[in-house]
Design a protein around this motif. Structure first.
Motif, PDB file in Angstrom:
ATOM      1  N   ALA A  48      -3.930  -0.906 -35.830  1.00  0.00           N
ATOM      2  CA  ALA A  48      -2.988   0.084 -35.300  1.00  0.00           C
ATOM      3  C   ALA A  48      -2.692   1.159 -36.335  1.00  0.00           C
ATOM      4  O   ALA A  48      -2.258   2.255 -35.979  1.00  0.00           O
ATOM      5  CB  ALA A  48      -1.692  -0.606 -34.877  1.00  0.00           C
ATOM      6  N   ASP A  49      -2.902   0.844 -37.593  1.00  0.00           N
ATOM      7  CA  ASP A  49      -2.643   1.805 -38.663  1.00  0.00           C
ATOM      8  C   ASP A  49      -3.551   1.463 -39.842  1.00  0.00           C
ATOM      9  O   ASP A  49      -3.232   0.570 -40.635  1.00  0.00           O
ATOM     10  CB  ASP A  49      -1.173   1.767 -39.082  1.00  0.00           C
ATOM     11  CG  ASP A  49      -0.837   2.821 -40.129  1.00  0.00           C
ATOM     12  OD1 ASP A  49      -1.776   3.441 -40.681  1.00  0.00           O
ATOM     13  OD2 ASP A  49       0.350   3.030 -40.405  1.00  0.00           O
ATOM     14  N   PRO A  50      -4.680   2.155 -39.950  1.00  0.00           N
ATOM     15  CA  PRO A  50      -5.622   1.833 -41.030  1.00  0.00           C
ATOM     16  C   PRO A  50      -5.021   2.018 -42.420  1.00  0.00           C
ATOM     17  O   PRO A  50      -5.440   1.338 -43.361  1.00  0.00           O
ATOM     18  CB  PRO A  50      -6.771   2.813 -40.806  1.00  0.00           C
ATOM     19  CG  PRO A  50      -6.634   3.267 -39.386  1.00  0.00           C
ATOM     20  CD  PRO A  50      -5.183   3.201 -39.057  1.00  0.00           C
ATOM     21  N   THR A  51      -4.029   2.900 -42.568  1.00  0.00           N
ATOM     22  CA  THR A  51      -3.476   3.143 -43.905  1.00  0.00           C
ATOM     23  C   THR A  51      -2.607   1.979 -44.370  1.00  0.00           C
ATOM     24  O   THR A  51      -2.596   1.628 -45.543  1.00  0.00           O
ATOM     25  CB  THR A  51      -2.653   4.449 -43.932  1.00  0.00           C
ATOM     26  OG1 THR A  51      -1.680   4.415 -42.892  1.00  0.00           O
ATOM     27  CG2 THR A  51      -3.550   5.657 -43.722  1.00  0.00           C
ATOM     28  N   SER A  52      -1.891   1.344 -43.436  1.00  0.00           N
ATOM     29  CA  SER A  52      -1.010   0.230 -43.827  1.00  0.00           C
ATOM     30  C   SER A  52      -1.641  -1.134 -43.567  1.00  0.00           C
ATOM     31  O   SER A  52      -1.149  -2.150 -44.039  1.00  0.00           O
ATOM     32  CB  SER A  52       0.307   0.309 -43.053  1.00  0.00           C
ATOM     33  OG  SER A  52       0.106  -0.048 -41.694  1.00  0.00           O
ATOM     34  N   GLY A  53      -2.722  -1.136 -42.764  1.00  0.00           N
ATOM     35  CA  GLY A  53      -3.330  -2.410 -42.407  1.00  0.00           C
ATOM     36  C   GLY A  53      -2.667  -3.096 -41.228  1.00  0.00           C
ATOM     37  O   GLY A  53      -3.030  -4.226 -40.884  1.00  0.00           O
TER      38      GLY A  53
END
Length: 385
Positions: A48-53
């Protein structure tokens, strides 16, 4: 909810989802399906959010862009069902100001079928003004049609939402905004949790971060009417639609934030003839007309690169063999695609409803390029259709 799902069917779809978010290049995807009014597929994969994992789960919310139009049109059909709106009446019967500058002959039907001839957004629109309902509806009421209303198809890429939404607000005896009408007259009666046109603060942490995988097209190759209908400053891109004010605003044609589970339940009531679990919102007779082709459906649309758009009198698209509706397949099914390849549909022949939500914006130009098509095929395989 998941305990009633067939593990074998879920496994077939899960394999397709995991392929899509792996080798298929997708980031995060959800799919849900109803068959004969029952939830039969509810699955997801990826980030859902590649930056936060942050991983996708069943409650993750996604921007669905023009899939929102199907919900807005359905709100209008509910008011027509109750005798509050007449498809053949002029828009100005409900919204007198709309008659300005030669639009007095525009009917509700012209709007639903994208023949109102006002595809262009107001010239001085900004993201902030797009969030101001009164500013937008006043500006649209003052637009000059680009052709005689009703005379040709000019796809209402963004203006559709404000025109339909203001018709809903004006015709509703309680004068509710479109977002509130959808919550109170569609979502709550059907037990749908997440069909948002304007999100409340508390759901924002569940919204997936978009990844723009669109191939850039030089402006000189874009039709002028395409650019007028979706101007650069309010384009359907993460930079605009991930703004907190835009997420909270009722951007009624392209601003929906749904999840697959909720969206599929919306399509299920249409696939099931206007009723679900004993709650009837539309008559079976009215729903049976919603996949009637609009007049001159094969006419090329100058807004949409001169392609004919297969649209129904109900404001939906038809399924077909080519993107953006290749997932749907049945040319009698009603559906709505959204920017970046979101899709949801109701197939009356199979009593099947499917929603696919994802966060990678990519518009395939061929069936071979469509990363979501194998998911749709896996759903049909899993259900033995």
């Amino acid at each position: 909810m998941q305990n009633n799902l067939d593990p074998r069917a879920q496994a077939i779809v899960q394999k397709a989802l995991d392929y899509a978010t792996g080798a298929g290049g997708e980031v995060g995807v959800q799919v849900a399906a109803y068959l004969d009014g029952k939830l039969v597929i509810d699955a997801w994969s990826g980030s859902a959010d590649p930056t936060s994992g942050r991983a996708v789960n069943g409650d993750t919310l996604f921007n669905v862009y023009s899939v929102t139009k199907a919900v807005a049109a359905t709100a209008l059909h509910i008011l027509a069902e109750r005798g509050h709106i007449d498809y053949d009446a002029p828009v100005s019967r409900y919204w007198p100001e709309y008659a300005a500058n030669g639009k007095g002959g525009t009917t509700v039907n012209h709007v639903l079928t994208h023949r109102a001839c006002v595809p262009q957004m107001p010239a001085d629109v900004t993201p902030e003004r797009m969030c101001d309902w009164n500013w937008m509806t006043n500006a649209i009421a003052n637009l000059e049609p680009l052709a005689e209303p009703g005379s040709k198809t000019l796809y209402l890429s963004m203006t559709f939402g404000w025109i339909v939404g203001e018709l809903v607000r004006r015709a509703d005896p309680q004068q509710r905004s479109l977002g509130r009408f959808v919550r109170e007259e569609i979502a709550q009666p059907l037990g749908i949790d997440d069909l948002w046109i304007g999100i409340p603060d508390e759901v924002e942490p569940r919204v997936a971060k978009q990844v723009n995988g669109m191939l850039p097209v030089p402006a000189e190759y874009l039709p002028p009417l395409f650019l007028a209908s979706m101007p650069e400053q309010v384009a359907l891109v993460p930079e605009v639609f991930e703004r907190s004010d835009v997420r909270r605003a009722e951007v009624a044609g392209v601003g929906g934030i749904f999840n697959a589970r909720s969206e599929a339940r919306f399509w299920a009531f249409l696939a099931n003839g206007g009723e679900l679990d004993g709650v009837r919102l539309l008559s079976a007779e009215r729903v049976a007309t919603l996949n009637t082709p609009r007049a001159n459906s094969e006419e090329p649309d100058p807004v949409m690169f001169g392609f004919p758009i297969p649209i129904t009198i109900g404001g939906f698209w038809f399924g077909g063999e080519h993107p953006p509706v290749s997932c749907v397949r049945n040319p009698r099914a009603i559906c709505h695609p959204g920017q970046g390849n979101s899709i949801g549909w109701a197939d009356p022949d199979l009593n099947l409803a499917v929603a696919i939500c994802h966060n990678r914006l990519f518009n395939p130009t061929s069936v071979e390029e469509d990363p979501l098509l194998p998911i749709a095929q896996a759903v049909r395989e899993a259900l033995g259709l």
